[in-house]
Motif scaffolding. Structure first.
Motif: not given
Length: 263
Positions: A135-156, A161-162
């Protein structure tokens, strides 16, 4: 069999039925690294709708090309306001409302940004060992809003994840497998075949029970333990009253493979 799902000269998404029960959905925008604009999202939503509505289809596989699964949102399209979002199923036509039946991601190449979030919208992930994910979004000053920020911490694990979310650094599929995100690793070029093995195992099980079980797993994340005992019965009750349950018990007693009717 291949279905055209958009009005462009080259369809952005194609579907193929395998073994009369498995729907292979392929993102096919090689010139844009399988990134999503609005038309591609609508095409994927149409494929998911078709899968969900057809009772003969028991499992679906979502894949890209041999070199890239998906690069996420098409940034060139986004610059003109053309976002890969649909009204009903959300981002990429699937992320906010995945199908009620099983969906397997088959990953070759990179699955970055929305590409990884697309994987997270699936129930199972099969990946080539050489794939890269992140999820390279933060490196471009973006936020992963397609579920990455809340789904990934539930899977790993949370701290892993953080780290991936905050640094934006991608990692290999083999590392994600070690984290427990990936069901099966394959050699390059083998992701779809590996996903087909899983799909066939799912299709061998009772389709009503598979569908009910998935809905309990998905919805129970918002339930307390006490609520779970009651709420699960909404999905279990139709299975308990089905012909398939009687067939499953009869086939077990007769030591034969069951013949499912989906009712």
């Amino acid at each position: 069999m291949s279905d055209r799902l958009d009005s462009a000269d080259r369809p952005a998404v194609t579907t193929t039925v395998i073994d009369e029960q498995i729907l292979l959905i392929r993102i096919d925008r090689p010139d844009r690294r399988n990134a999503f604009d609005g038309a591609t999202a609508r095409a994927l939503e149409a494929a998911i709708d078709h899968y969900e509505a057809d009772d003969t289809l028991r499992c679906a596989i979502l894949t890209g090309s041999d070199t890239v699964f998906s690069a996420g949102q098409d940034l060139i399209a986004a610059a003109t306001g053309d976002m890969g979002v649909t009204e009903r199923r959300g981002a990429f036509g699937v992320m906010a409302r995945p199908p009620i039946k099983p969906l397997i991601a088959a990953v070759e190449g990179h699955a970055l940004a929305g590409g990884l979030e697309l994987c997270l919208a699936c129930d199972l992930i099969v990946s080539s060992r050489t794939a890269g994910m992140g999820l390279p979004e933060t490196a471009r000053s973006l936020v992963a809003i397609g579920g990455g920020c809340f789904r990934l911490p539930k899977r790993i694990p949370y701290h892993l994840a953080m780290e991936l979310i905050l640094t934006g650094k991608p990692v290999s599929a083999t590392q994600f497998a070690e984290f427990g995100l990936i069901n099966r690793l394959t050699e390059p070029g083998g992701a779809v075949d590996g996903a087909l093995e899983l799909a066939r195992d799912i299709c061998a099980a009772g389709p009503l029970a598979v569908r009910a079980s998935k809905q309990i797993v998905v919805n129970s994340q918002a339930w307390t333990d006490a609520e779970s005992w009651t709420n699960q019965m909404k999905y279990v009750a139709p299975v308990q009253q089905s012909e398939d349950l009687r067939e499953g018990l009869r086939a077990f007693a007769e030591k034969r493979a069951p013949i499912w009717k989906g009712r």
